[in-house]
Design a protein around this motif. Structure first.
Motif, PDB file in Angstrom:
ATOM      1  N   GLN A 117      35.879  11.804  -3.581  1.00  0.00           N
ATOM      2  CA  GLN A 117      35.259  13.115  -3.455  1.00  0.00           C
ATOM      3  C   GLN A 117      33.763  12.987  -3.171  1.00  0.00           C
ATOM      4  OE1 GLN A 117      36.449  16.271  -6.137  1.00  0.00           O
ATOM      5  NE2 GLN A 117      38.246  15.113  -6.795  1.00  0.00           N
ATOM      6  N   VAL A 118      33.129  11.972  -3.766  1.00  0.00           N
ATOM      7  CA  VAL A 118      31.722  11.701  -3.467  1.00  0.00           C
ATOM      8  C   VAL A 118      31.557  11.396  -1.980  1.00  0.00           C
ATOM      9  CG1 VAL A 118      29.810  10.084  -3.816  1.00  0.00           C
ATOM     10  CG2 VAL A 118      31.117  10.911  -5.787  1.00  0.00           C
ATOM     11  N   GLY A 119      32.438  10.551  -1.447  1.00  0.00           N
ATOM     12  CA  GLY A 119      32.402  10.254  -0.018  1.00  0.00           C
ATOM     13  C   GLY A 119      32.534  11.515   0.820  1.00  0.00           C
ATOM     14  N   GLY A 120      33.369  12.439   0.353  1.00  0.00           N
ATOM     15  CA  GLY A 120      33.555  13.707   1.057  1.00  0.00           C
ATOM     16  C   GLY A 120      32.311  14.570   1.058  1.00  0.00           C
ATOM     17  N   THR A 121      31.629  14.635  -0.084  1.00  0.00           N
ATOM     18  CA  THR A 121      30.412  15.439  -0.168  1.00  0.00           C
ATOM     19  C   THR A 121      29.315  14.871   0.731  1.00  0.00           C
ATOM     20  OG1 THR A 121      30.921  16.138  -2.439  1.00  0.00           O
ATOM     21  CG2 THR A 121      28.637  16.331  -1.733  1.00  0.00           C
ATOM     22  N   ILE A 122      29.183  13.554   0.724  1.00  0.00           N
ATOM     23  CA  ILE A 122      28.147  12.912   1.562  1.00  0.00           C
ATOM     24  C   ILE A 122      28.439  13.147   3.041  1.00  0.00           C
ATOM     25  CG2 ILE A 122      27.235  10.663   2.270  1.00  0.00           C
ATOM     26  CD1 ILE A 122      27.542   9.809  -0.718  1.00  0.00           C
ATOM     27  N   LEU A 123      29.691  12.964   3.447  1.00  0.00           N
ATOM     28  CA  LEU A 123      30.067  13.186   4.843  1.00  0.00           C
ATOM     29  C   LEU A 123      29.884  14.643   5.253  1.00  0.00           C
ATOM     30  CD1 LEU A 123      31.332  12.175   7.514  1.00  0.00           C
ATOM     31  CD2 LEU A 123      33.583  12.606   6.491  1.00  0.00           C
TER      32      LEU A 123
ATOM     33  N   GLU B 123      39.560  13.147   6.468  1.00  0.00           N
ATOM     34  CA  GLU B 123      39.665  12.344   5.242  1.00  0.00           C
ATOM     35  C   GLU B 123      38.454  11.431   5.113  1.00  0.00           C
ATOM     36  OE1 GLU B 123      42.620   9.434   2.651  1.00  0.00           O
ATOM     37  OE2 GLU B 123      43.398  10.526   4.393  1.00  0.00           O
ATOM     38  N   PRO B 124      37.741  11.504   3.988  1.00  0.00           N
ATOM     39  CA  PRO B 124      36.537  10.694   3.823  1.00  0.00           C
ATOM     40  C   PRO B 124      36.850   9.280   3.350  1.00  0.00           C
ATOM     41  CG  PRO B 124      36.871  11.978   1.851  1.00  0.00           C
ATOM     42  CD  PRO B 124      37.988  12.357   2.814  1.00  0.00           C
ATOM     43  N   LEU B 125      35.843   8.433   3.370  1.00  0.00           N
ATOM     44  CA  LEU B 125      35.936   7.110   2.776  1.00  0.00           C
ATOM     45  C   LEU B 125      35.499   7.180   1.318  1.00  0.00           C
ATOM     46  CD1 LEU B 125      34.331   4.996   5.653  1.00  0.00           C
ATOM     47  CD2 LEU B 125      36.779   5.327   5.183  1.00  0.00           C
ATOM     48  N   GLU B 126      35.904   6.180   0.555  1.00  0.00           N
ATOM     49  CA  GLU B 126      35.502   6.101  -0.852  1.00  0.00           C
ATOM     50  C   GLU B 126      34.094   5.528  -0.952  1.00  0.00           C
ATOM     51  OE1 GLU B 126      36.839   3.735  -4.957  1.00  0.00           O
ATOM     52  OE2 GLU B 126      38.030   3.570  -3.126  1.00  0.00           O
ATOM     53  N   ALA B 127      33.249   6.147  -1.782  1.00  0.00           N
ATOM     54  CA  ALA B 127      31.907   5.629  -2.017  1.00  0.00           C
ATOM     55  C   ALA B 127      31.978   4.269  -2.705  1.00  0.00           C
ATOM     56  CB  ALA B 127      31.101   6.599  -2.869  1.00  0.00           C
ATOM     57  N   THR B 128      31.247   3.301  -2.188  1.00  0.00           N
ATOM     58  CA  THR B 128      31.201   1.963  -2.774  1.00  0.00           C
ATOM     59  C   THR B 128      30.097   1.897  -3.834  1.00  0.00           C
ATOM     60  OG1 THR B 128      29.567   1.125  -1.204  1.00  0.00           O
ATOM     61  CG2 THR B 128      31.895   1.002  -0.546  1.00  0.00           C
ATOM     62  N   LYS B 129      30.036   0.763  -4.503  1.00  0.00           N
ATOM     63  CA  LYS B 129      28.973   0.580  -5.491  1.00  0.00           C
ATOM     64  C   LYS B 129      27.600   0.688  -4.840  1.00  0.00           C
ATOM     65  CE  LYS B 129      27.030  -2.609  -8.898  1.00  0.00           C
ATOM     66  NZ  LYS B 129      27.108  -3.934  -9.553  1.00  0.00           N
ATOM     67  N   ASP B 130      27.420   0.075  -3.680  1.00  0.00           N
ATOM     68  CA  ASP B 130      26.131   0.163  -2.994  1.00  0.00           C
ATOM     69  C   ASP B 130      25.788   1.599  -2.613  1.00  0.00           C
ATOM     70  OD1 ASP B 130      25.138  -2.359  -3.156  1.00  0.00           O
ATOM     71  OD2 ASP B 130      25.419  -2.874  -1.053  1.00  0.00           O
TER      72      ASP B 130
ATOM     73  N   ARG C 162      20.165   0.824   1.802  1.00  0.00           N
ATOM     74  CA  ARG C 162      21.554   1.088   1.369  1.00  0.00           C
ATOM     75  C   ARG C 162      22.145   2.266   2.137  1.00  0.00           C
ATOM     76  NH1 ARG C 162      20.110  -0.323  -4.697  1.00  0.00           N
ATOM     77  NH2 ARG C 162      21.292  -2.268  -4.927  1.00  0.00           N
ATOM     78  N   ILE C 163      21.351   3.306   2.311  1.00  0.00           N
ATOM     79  CA  ILE C 163      21.832   4.481   3.040  1.00  0.00           C
ATOM     80  C   ILE C 163      22.136   4.134   4.492  1.00  0.00           C
ATOM     81  CG2 ILE C 163      21.122   6.737   3.938  1.00  0.00           C
ATOM     82  CD1 ILE C 163      19.601   7.161   1.277  1.00  0.00           C
ATOM     83  N   LEU C 164      21.251   3.394   5.124  1.00  0.00           N
ATOM     84  CA  LEU C 164      21.442   3.032   6.534  1.00  0.00           C
ATOM     85  C   LEU C 164      22.628   2.092   6.730  1.00  0.00           C
ATOM     86  CD1 LEU C 164      17.723   2.579   7.660  1.00  0.00           C
ATOM     87  CD2 LEU C 164      19.265   4.487   8.184  1.00  0.00           C
ATOM     88  N   ALA C 165      22.939   1.292   5.703  1.00  0.00           N
ATOM     89  CA  ALA C 165      24.057   0.348   5.802  1.00  0.00           C
ATOM     90  C   ALA C 165      25.401   0.973   5.430  1.00  0.00           C
ATOM     91  CB  ALA C 165      23.793  -0.862   4.900  1.00  0.00           C
ATOM     92  N   SER C 166      25.368   2.177   4.874  1.00  0.00           N
ATOM     93  CA  SER C 166      26.600   2.808   4.394  1.00  0.00           C
ATOM     94  C   SER C 166      27.560   3.151   5.526  1.00  0.00           C
ATOM     95  CB  SER C 166      26.256   4.087   3.626  1.00  0.00           C
ATOM     96  OG  SER C 166      27.428   4.784   3.267  1.00  0.00           O
ATOM     97  N   LYS C 167      28.846   3.102   5.224  1.00  0.00           N
ATOM     98  CA  LYS C 167      29.881   3.485   6.187  1.00  0.00           C
ATOM     99  C   LYS C 167      30.415   4.893   5.930  1.00  0.00           C
ATOM    100  CE  LYS C 167      31.481  -1.220   7.241  1.00  0.00           C
ATOM    101  NZ  LYS C 167      30.309  -1.895   6.680  1.00  0.00           N
ATOM    102  N   LEU C 168      29.818   5.615   4.974  1.00  0.00           N
ATOM    103  CA  LEU C 168      30.327   6.942   4.620  1.00  0.00           C
ATOM    104  C   LEU C 168      30.099   7.974   5.721  1.00  0.00           C
ATOM    105  CD1 LEU C 168      29.339   7.166   0.835  1.00  0.00           C
ATOM    106  CD2 LEU C 168      31.580   6.657   1.827  1.00  0.00           C
TER     107      LEU C 168
END
Length: 363
Positions: free
Chosen positions: A147-153, A92-99, A31-37
């Motif tokens: 905001q989750v997407g922002g923290t991860i990025l 500007e970050p992306l929104e975290a998805t369910k995955d 899931r982490i490797l497939a993420s676009k965040l």
């Protein structure tokens, strides 16, 4: 007469448990490797992350909540007006998805957020329970997922540039299985798991200086020696999570009424100890401003200049050790918090601890 238990059954159970754990870790990794965040950010941008979607405007219901739901946008506006930040340089970050969220959260927990009642309990705005979940998703949970997407990025940017500030995030009361205290998603835990896999980082220090105990990340990393937690909090206020306190590596309790000089003295001592005890490859700094004098929930008495000094101490700690640092704004329940945070960022820029004009600046 004693009996000897069957080794076959025990071995089978143990093998099944190991297989289950391995499967879960493989799924998490995939899931982490497939993420676009994680995405490449142009060098024209500075590692300050914000989206207008962070700010919550919910039919006026946000006014019933002690949290300043427009704090994040006002921080950026102050920085732009002060001439420290060019709005075109904000990331500007992306929104975290369910995955993305399933990296830490369980299916059952995410399913519970489809109930407006459950969301209203977590964010403590009772009228939300009466509204259609589609509105709750759009007006409350979408901003949180951004905001989750922002923290991860932020971890990726910090590794590349030395530092990163997410003007948001810091939802430290949420763990994989439970939200609370205005925190619906475990962005700190998610950020760290992404850093483990995508950045090949194996040692992370959380410096949590919000007034409240960070019980969410403490539970998520209770048995993970890759994460060292320094938590400086008021033990006389929410969340009273005595179980999670057992998982704090370095606990610094500052009681109600603690003033600026005493607070900063305790922080100096804590950072010195932390530097001796652990050698991190990344620092996640949860920089809540609810320690401010007058904050109705934090109940400490730290001055605005004390916040500036506090943040400078943490950034210097990271710079002296050449450790990438992420700053999250976390809690802060007065209108004055936005100005205080902006002033602190201005100070960090003036002291050359961050470079707001060039992406090549290192901590």
């Amino acid at each position: 007469m004693s009996t000897i238990p069957s080794t076959t059954g025990g071995s089978s159970s143990s093998s099944s448990s190991i297989t289950s754990t391995t499967d879960a870790e493989t799924l998490r990794r995939n899931r982490i490797l497939a993420s676009k965040l994680y995405f490449d950010v142009p060098l024209s941008k500075v590692p300050l992350i914000y989206s207008p979607s962070y700010d919550i405007a919910f039919l006026g219901l946000e006014k019933l909540h002690p949290f300043d739901s427009s704090k994040w946008g006002r921080i950026c506006r102050f920085l732009i007006v002060d001439g420290v930040l060019d709005k075109n340089h904000i990331v500007e970050p992306l929104e975290a998805t369910k995955d993305d969220l399933l990296v830490v959260h369980s299916e059952s927990y995410l399913s519970s957020l489809k109930s407006s009642l459950n969301v209203s309990i977590i964010i403590e705005v009772p009228p939300v329970a009466l509204l259609p979940n589609c509105l709750v998703q759009q007006k409350v949970l979408h901003p949180f997922r951004k905001q989750v997407g922002g923290t991860i990025l932020a971890a990726k940017l910090a590794k590349e540039r030395g530092w990163a500030i997410n003007v948001g995030g810091g939802f430290h009361h949420c763990c994989g299985e439970k939200g609370g205290g205005f925190c619906a998603y475990a962005d700190i835990s998610l950020c760290i798991h992404y850093a483990f896999i995508r950045l090949n980082i194996s040692r992370v220090m959380i410096i949590d200086l919000d007034a409240h105990q960070g019980n969410g990340h403490e539970k998520d990393f209770s048995n993970d020696r890759r994460v060292y937690i320094l938590d400086m909090y008021n033990p006389e206020i929410y969340p009273f999570d005595f179980e999670a306190r057992r998982y704090i590596d370095q606990k610094v309790e500052v009681v109600s009424g603690t003033t600026t000089n005493e607070y900063l003295r305790r922080l100096d001592e804590a950072l010195e100890v932390a530097g001796r005890m652990f050698d991190p490859e990344l620092v996640v700094y949860n920089a809540g401003t609810d320690i401010l004098d007058g904050d109705p929930l934090g109940q400490l008495k730290i001055s605005p200049d004390g916040i500036t000094d506090r943040d400078e101490k943490v950034f210097r700690f990271a710079r002296e050790k050449n450790i990438p640092l992420i700053m999250l704004t976390s809690g802060g329940y007065m209108k004055s918090s936005a100005r205080v945070i902006a002033d602190s960022i201005v100070n960090l820029s003036k002291k050359c601890l961050i470079d707001m004009g060039s992406s090549s600046g290192k901590i």
